[in-house]
Design a protein around this motif. Sequence first.
Motif, PDB file in Angstrom:
ATOM      1  N   SER A 237      36.099  46.143  56.734  1.00 40.99           N
ATOM      2  CA  SER A 237      37.170  46.596  55.831  1.00 40.99           C
ATOM      3  C   SER A 237      37.137  45.820  54.511  1.00 40.99           C
ATOM      4  O   SER A 237      37.404  46.390  53.447  1.00 40.99           O
ATOM      5  CB  SER A 237      38.533  46.457  56.501  1.00 40.99           C
ATOM      6  N   TYR A 238      36.806  44.540  54.558  1.00 45.78           N
ATOM      7  CA  TYR A 238      36.708  43.748  53.330  1.00 45.78           C
ATOM      8  C   TYR A 238      35.492  44.173  52.507  1.00 45.78           C
ATOM      9  O   TYR A 238      35.540  44.202  51.282  1.00 45.78           O
ATOM     10  CB  TYR A 238      36.636  42.256  53.631  1.00 45.78           C
TER      11      TYR A 238
ATOM     12  N   GLY B 256      35.195  33.666  46.554  1.00 48.06           N
ATOM     13  CA  GLY B 256      36.249  33.317  47.493  1.00 48.06           C
ATOM     14  C   GLY B 256      35.997  33.975  48.827  1.00 48.06           C
ATOM     15  O   GLY B 256      35.010  34.695  49.001  1.00 48.06           O
ATOM     16  N   PRO B 257      36.876  33.772  49.770  1.00 49.37           N
ATOM     17  CA  PRO B 257      36.713  34.398  51.087  1.00 49.37           C
ATOM     18  C   PRO B 257      36.971  35.909  51.041  1.00 49.37           C
ATOM     19  O   PRO B 257      37.585  36.419  50.106  1.00 49.37           O
ATOM     20  CB  PRO B 257      37.769  33.691  51.944  1.00 49.37           C
TER      21      PRO B 257
ATOM     22  N   PHE C 289      47.302  33.422  48.422  1.00 53.35           N
ATOM     23  CA  PHE C 289      46.017  34.102  48.569  1.00 53.35           C
ATOM     24  C   PHE C 289      46.183  35.389  49.377  1.00 53.35           C
ATOM     25  O   PHE C 289      45.658  36.442  49.007  1.00 53.35           O
ATOM     26  CB  PHE C 289      44.985  33.179  49.224  1.00 53.35           C
ATOM     27  N   GLU C 290      46.909  35.339  50.480  1.00 49.79           N
ATOM     28  CA  GLU C 290      47.137  36.532  51.305  1.00 49.79           C
ATOM     29  C   GLU C 290      47.887  37.607  50.520  1.00 49.79           C
ATOM     30  O   GLU C 290      47.588  38.808  50.646  1.00 49.79           O
ATOM     31  CB  GLU C 290      47.899  36.160  52.574  1.00 49.79           C
ATOM     32  N   HIS C 291      48.863  37.192  49.719  1.00 48.55           N
ATOM     33  CA  HIS C 291      49.614  38.126  48.882  1.00 48.55           C
ATOM     34  C   HIS C 291      48.675  38.819  47.894  1.00 48.55           C
ATOM     35  O   HIS C 291      48.683  40.050  47.768  1.00 48.55           O
ATOM     36  CB  HIS C 291      50.728  37.369  48.138  1.00 48.55           C
ATOM     37  N   GLU C 292      47.866  38.031  47.215  1.00 51.47           N
ATOM     38  CA  GLU C 292      46.955  38.595  46.215  1.00 51.47           C
ATOM     39  C   GLU C 292      45.857  39.435  46.876  1.00 51.47           C
ATOM     40  O   GLU C 292      45.439  40.454  46.326  1.00 51.47           O
ATOM     41  CB  GLU C 292      46.362  37.496  45.339  1.00 51.47           C
TER      42      GLU C 292
END
Length: 137
Positions: free
Chosen positions: A4-5, A35-36, A74-77
């Motif tokens: 999915s990423y 980044g991850p 980070f999760e939000h973005e």
Amino acid sequence: MRASYRLRQWVNALNLSTPLGMLIVKIRGGQLTSGPDGLVIARNVNRRFGFAGGITIGNVVIVPEHIPLTQELFEHEAAHATQWAACVVLFLPLYWLACLWSWIRTGDYYSRNVFERRANLVKGGYVERPPRRQQST
């Protein structure tokens, strides 16, 4: 990297939002690092972007130096990067319409913005404001 990423990465490259984000960062003198989850982190960007502490354009997460990039932010973005991919080229107009709706309802751009709410307001560092009271006629 999860499929999915990888899909998000490809869609945001093909819809040109990630290249646009990278170009904006370079024009503003920022530095890009991997980044991850296929995201690109941008730091040292000259000037803040509007009212946001951070902003995501495609898979490019832009965070000003004075704001720490916590796991929650980070999760939000990252959720915004997924929204870019889901909405393809309509993300910006839809996002700004959601900002307008939120402003009308609450007096701020994020409390009733569906994109910010689905990315988790609190993780983004926002404080939710209640809707304005409706005036009776």
